[in-house]
Design a protein around this motif. Structure first.
Motif, PDB file in Angstrom:
ATOM      1  N   MET A   1       0.414  -1.701  -0.253  1.00 30.79           N
ATOM      2  CA  MET A   1       0.239  -0.138   0.123  1.00 30.79           C
ATOM      3  C   MET A   1       0.481   1.111  -0.333  1.00 30.79           C
ATOM      4  N   SER A   2       0.848   2.125  -1.255  1.00 31.75           N
ATOM      5  CA  SER A   2       1.450   3.019  -1.074  1.00 31.75           C
ATOM      6  C   SER A   2       0.974   4.723   0.397  1.00 31.75           C
ATOM      7  N   LEU A   3       2.310   4.927   0.300  1.00 25.23           N
ATOM      8  CA  LEU A   3       2.271   6.078   1.453  1.00 25.23           C
ATOM      9  C   LEU A   3       0.918   7.020   1.075  1.00 25.23           C
ATOM     10  N   ALA A   4       0.336   7.532  -0.103  1.00 24.72           N
ATOM     11  CA  ALA A   4      -0.747   8.156   0.280  1.00 24.72           C
ATOM     12  C   ALA A   4      -1.799   7.359   0.526  1.00 24.72           C
ATOM     13  N   ALA A   5      -1.836   6.040   0.047  1.00 23.50           N
ATOM     14  CA  ALA A   5      -3.147   5.498   0.481  1.00 23.50           C
ATOM     15  C   ALA A   5      -3.173   5.891   1.571  1.00 23.50           C
ATOM     16  N   GLU A  42      -2.288  -5.724   7.767  1.00 22.98           N
ATOM     17  CA  GLU A  42      -1.972  -4.862   8.112  1.00 22.98           C
ATOM     18  C   GLU A  42      -3.172  -3.973   9.222  1.00 22.98           C
ATOM     19  N   CYS A  43      -3.854  -5.066   9.635  1.00 17.53           N
ATOM     20  CA  CYS A  43      -4.880  -5.081  10.594  1.00 17.53           C
ATOM     21  C   CYS A  43      -4.460  -5.310  12.248  1.00 17.53           C
ATOM     22  N   ALA A  44      -3.371  -5.896  12.329  1.00 16.25           N
ATOM     23  CA  ALA A  44      -2.760  -5.610  14.120  1.00 16.25           C
ATOM     24  C   ALA A  44      -2.341  -4.238  14.247  1.00 16.25           C
ATOM     25  N   VAL A  45      -1.498  -4.037  13.048  1.00 16.10           N
ATOM     26  CA  VAL A  45      -1.063  -2.816  14.417  1.00 16.10           C
ATOM     27  C   VAL A  45      -1.867  -2.241  14.938  1.00 16.10           C
ATOM     28  N   TRP A  46      -3.561  -1.488  14.111  1.00 15.45           N
ATOM     29  CA  TRP A  46      -4.471  -0.945  14.055  1.00 15.45           C
ATOM     30  C   TRP A  46      -5.263  -1.352  15.796  1.00 15.45           C
ATOM     31  N   LEU A  47      -5.249  -3.117  16.097  1.00 14.96           N
ATOM     32  CA  LEU A  47      -5.612  -3.678  16.898  1.00 14.96           C
ATOM     33  C   LEU A  47      -5.287  -3.390  18.105  1.00 14.96           C
ATOM     34  N   LEU A  48      -4.132  -3.766  18.215  1.00 12.08           N
ATOM     35  CA  LEU A  48      -3.041  -3.597  18.869  1.00 12.08           C
ATOM     36  C   LEU A  48      -3.437  -2.388  19.419  1.00 12.08           C
ATOM     37  N   GLN A  74       7.260  -2.677   9.543  1.00  7.20           N
ATOM     38  CA  GLN A  74       8.803  -1.877   8.518  1.00  7.20           C
ATOM     39  C   GLN A  74       8.874  -0.484   9.268  1.00  7.20           C
ATOM     40  N   ASP A  75       9.204   0.853   9.018  1.00  6.83           N
ATOM     41  CA  ASP A  75       9.596   1.877   9.702  1.00  6.83           C
ATOM     42  C   ASP A  75       8.107   2.344   9.367  1.00  6.83           C
ATOM     43  N   TYR A  76       7.310   2.719   8.454  1.00  9.34           N
ATOM     44  CA  TYR A  76       6.030   3.310   8.213  1.00  9.34           C
ATOM     45  C   TYR A  76       4.914   2.834   9.545  1.00  9.34           C
ATOM     46  N   GLN A  77       5.250   1.810   9.928  1.00 10.40           N
ATOM     47  CA  GLN A  77       4.394   1.011  10.674  1.00 10.40           C
ATOM     48  C   GLN A  77       4.406   1.282  12.623  1.00 10.40           C
ATOM     49  N   TYR A  78       6.082   1.065  12.677  1.00  9.96           N
ATOM     50  CA  TYR A  78       6.482   2.032  14.217  1.00  9.96           C
ATOM     51  C   TYR A  78       6.117   3.114  13.852  1.00  9.96           C
ATOM     52  N   ARG A  79       6.073   4.187  12.646  1.00 11.07           N
ATOM     53  CA  ARG A  79       5.477   5.669  13.217  1.00 11.07           C
ATOM     54  C   ARG A  79       4.661   5.297  13.046  1.00 11.07           C
ATOM     55  N   ILE A  80       2.916   4.308  12.894  1.00 13.51           N
ATOM     56  CA  ILE A  80       1.782   5.158  13.388  1.00 13.51           C
ATOM     57  C   ILE A  80       1.602   4.539  14.067  1.00 13.51           C
ATOM     58  N   ILE A  81       2.047   4.138  14.796  1.00 15.65           N
ATOM     59  CA  ILE A  81       1.961   3.774  16.698  1.00 15.65           C
ATOM     60  C   ILE A  81       2.318   5.185  17.618  1.00 15.65           C
ATOM     61  N   ALA A  82       3.573   5.059  16.861  1.00 14.13           N
ATOM     62  CA  ALA A  82       4.023   6.303  17.512  1.00 14.13           C
ATOM     63  C   ALA A  82       2.892   7.393  16.906  1.00 14.13           C
ATOM     64  N   GLN A  83       2.950   7.986  16.070  1.00 15.23           N
ATOM     65  CA  GLN A  83       1.242   9.082  16.048  1.00 15.23           C
ATOM     66  C   GLN A  83       0.529   8.754  16.624  1.00 15.23           C
ATOM     67  N   ARG A 102      12.538   2.488  17.302  1.00 13.39           N
ATOM     68  CA  ARG A 102      11.278   3.779  15.964  1.00 13.39           C
ATOM     69  C   ARG A 102       9.862   4.383  17.055  1.00 13.39           C
ATOM     70  N   PHE A 103       9.584   3.381  17.806  1.00 18.62           N
ATOM     71  CA  PHE A 103       8.644   3.956  18.433  1.00 18.62           C
ATOM     72  C   PHE A 103       8.013   5.356  19.035  1.00 18.62           C
ATOM     73  N   PHE A 104       9.445   5.889  18.709  1.00 16.68           N
ATOM     74  CA  PHE A 104       9.011   7.595  19.706  1.00 16.68           C
ATOM     75  C   PHE A 104       9.618   8.227  18.465  1.00 16.68           C
ATOM     76  N   LEU A 105       8.558   9.179  18.364  1.00 11.48           N
ATOM     77  CA  LEU A 105       8.656  10.550  16.851  1.00 11.48           C
ATOM     78  C   LEU A 105      10.462  11.453  17.485  1.00 11.48           C
ATOM     79  N   PRO A 106      10.871  12.312  16.448  1.00 12.40           N
ATOM     80  CA  PRO A 106      11.896  12.555  16.977  1.00 12.40           C
ATOM     81  C   PRO A 106      11.199  14.142  18.094  1.00 12.40           C
TER      82      PRO A 106
END
Length: 566
Positions: A1-5, A42-48, A74-83, A102-106
């Motif tokens: 899935m693209s970043l835009a999606a 990708e459901c696992a990320v959002w379910l968690l 992947q990096d973007y999945q950690y960023r989803i959790i972080a945000q 990578r769970f922690f945003l700058p």
């Protein structure tokens, strides 16, 4: 899935297609989740994420544990959790040993310094903005010294000159040659004291202190002393729960998450203290300034069954007193610590591995041999005063809620005896007495020390401090303390182990002194074991299989045997 999606999906989850303002994309609370349009893997990320916001504490803790143990994303999945995660989840991840950074945003971008201003000037202004009335003498002293010396320093810098002088001379010399670092150290010492007062913490936060301290922390990556003082301030502010959300939003958690993983024990322990104070999901205890948990420093599934407390003596500290005996090689904080060959804190490195079911705490307090070296000229604290102060802090940390063993060096042993006697007089401290199982005394001068009698031509001992005077062999207070505690310890059947040095100690370059003679280290109960080391090394084993450590470990394990089995 693209970043835009993914951006579209994220917007749907917060029910808007309007892009988030750049300034708020660092820390955002999302109140509703949906798995619509998300691919199966990708459901696992959002379910968690949904699970981490459950109304059930156990479910939230499990979600954080599952996140921290995931290392294949992947990096973007950690960023989803972080945000998307909330404050509790972020702090839980920071306190989980296996969490990926990578769970922690700058941290958010820091505000620009005011025009024609410097970080030293803004630090001084922050200090000057705090209430200056109704303070104890030492806070007044540190504040006055910082403001006056920093004012002179800044004026000298602007004039192109740097001159030592004034009340801060001995301090300035010890802080190094860089004027800006000297100014900052003056102000930070004062801010540490102010941050012990809750209302002053509110002022520090309101006046931009969290951002300013973060700028200073990043600027001095090569100055551990400055970073530790900053961490002390943040740790003190974290004692106030209404400031937690502000501390998190300012980006401090990502800094702490990295620091707690440091190989430097002092840096990791300061960060662990702050994170523990922020973690109200799993912690009831609060760790006040000078109280450090050496183990466990993360959330753990290991049941903690007993506490072991380390109390240093004159001129000691929470970490350096308990290091391995120095080898001939030069050891500095810049050298990576090889724990297999050398440890800067054996209770954390050795004891924690040998006894993982223990909570290991080390405390720190200021002491001095001479009034020439005292950090606050007005601070003449007696053993009785210090014992009450430490007892209050330790009780706030939950000491007394489980079985306890006290480990002390030199004057620290007198503090332990005084604390236990004082606790026996206070109903609210009864658990401290009831749960005390044993005490280890490393060269404790139960009957006084020759150190107090030396008034020789060496500047450190020309004017012995109050602590040293109380160690005099003819001190009535010391005799009363010994007699009262001996009777009390026998009545309570405390287990006791005494070690004593047999070699003299070099004090400065002019004195060789047997600080605690064998007869003075004899409490009257428990084994008394002479060891062929000096006073400073009596609590510093040469290696893990050395008799000094192994006998200490044996005492702890035998004294707590029943408690560790239950």
């Amino acid at each position: 899935m693209s970043l835009a999606a993914y951006c579209v999906i994220c917007c749907r989850r917060i029910r808007t297609l309007t892009p988030l303002p750049k300034s708020t994309t660092y820390w955002r609370d999302i109140n509703a989740f949906s798995t619509v349009d998300v691919e199966d893997h990708e459901c696992a990320v959002w379910l968690l994420l949904r699970k981490s916001r459950s109304g059930h504490r156990a479910a939230r803790l499990q979600a954080v544990q599952e996140m921290s143990e995931t290392h294949h994303w992947q990096d973007y999945q950690y960023r989803i959790i972080a945000q998307a995660c909330d404050l509790r989840t972020l702090i839980g991840l920071a306190r989980s040993k296996e969490s990926d950074l990578r769970f922690f945003l700058p941290p958010p971008p820091l505000p620009s310094l005011k025009e024609d201003s410097s970080i030293e000037e803004e630090l001084r202004q922050l200090l000057a903005s705090l209430p200056q009335t109704e303070l104890d003498e030492c806070i007044q002293y540190f504040t006055s010294l910082a403001l006056s010396e920093s004012s002179q320093s800044l004026a000298a810098q602007k004039g192109g000159l740097w001159c030592f002088g004034g009340n801060g001379l001995p301090y300035a010399e010890s802080f190094g040659e860089v004027p800006s670092a000297t100014v900052e150290m003056f102000c930070l010492e004062a801010l540490v004291k102010h941050s012990e007062i809750p209302t002053h913490c509110d002022k520090i936060e309101a006046n931009g202190g969290l951002q300013l301290l973060q700028r200073l922390y990043q600027l001095h990556k090569d100055c551990p002393k400055i970073q530790r003082n900053i961490m002390r301030i943040i740790g003190n502010m974290a004692l106030n729960e209404h400031l937690h959300s502000t501390i998190v939003r300012s980006g401090w958690v990502s800094i702490l998450a990295e620091a707690v993983k440091s190989h430097r024990i002092m840096e990791a322990s300061h960060a662990a203290r702050t994170l523990a104070n922020l973690d109200r999901e799993t912690m009831q205890e609060k760790y006040q300034d000078g109280v450090y948990v050496l183990h466990p420093q993360y959330r753990t599934s290991q049941p903690i069954k007993a506490d072991v407390l380390f109390i240093h003596g004159l001129m000691g500290a929470a970490f350096k007193t308990w290091r391995q005996q120095d080898s001939e090689q030069v050891l500095t904080e810049k050298i990576l610590e090889d724990e297999a060959s050398y440890t800067t804190c054996w209770p954390k490195t050795w004891l924690a591995r040998d006894c993982p079911a223990l909570r290991i705490i080390s405390v720190e307090y200021d002491t001095s041999l001479s009034d020439w070296r005292t950090r606050c000229p007005m601070e003449r604290k007696s053993i009785a005063f210090r014992s009450n102060e430490l007892l209050r802090k330790l009780r706030a940390a939950g000491v007394g809620d489980r079985p306890v063993i006290w480990v002390s060096h030199s004057m620290g042993g007198l503090l332990v005896k005084k604390m236990l006697l004082e606790a026996s007089k206070k109903p609210e401290m009864s658990t401290v007495i009831n749960n005390t199982r044993g005490i280890i005394f490393y060269s404790v001068p139960h009957h006084g020390s020759h150190l107090a009698e030396y008034s020789v031509n060496i500047r450190y001992l020309l004017f012995p401090s109050l602590e040293v005077k109380e160690l005099s062999k003819d001190s009535p207070a010391l005799k009363t303390l010994h007699d009262d505690f001996l009777e009390f310890a026998k009545d309570k059947n405390f287990q006791v182990l005494n070690f004593v040095e047999t070699l003299p100690t070099y004090i400065g370059s002019m004195i060789k002194l047997h600080v605690v003679p064998v007869e003075s280290a004899d409490l009257g109960i428990g084994d008394l074991i002479p060891v062929d080391v000096d006073h400073l090394n009596i609590c510093k084993p040469k290696k893990k299989d050395a008799f000094l450590y192994q006998r200490t470990l044996q005492f702890i394990c035998e004294t707590l045997a029943k408690d560790l089995e239950n």
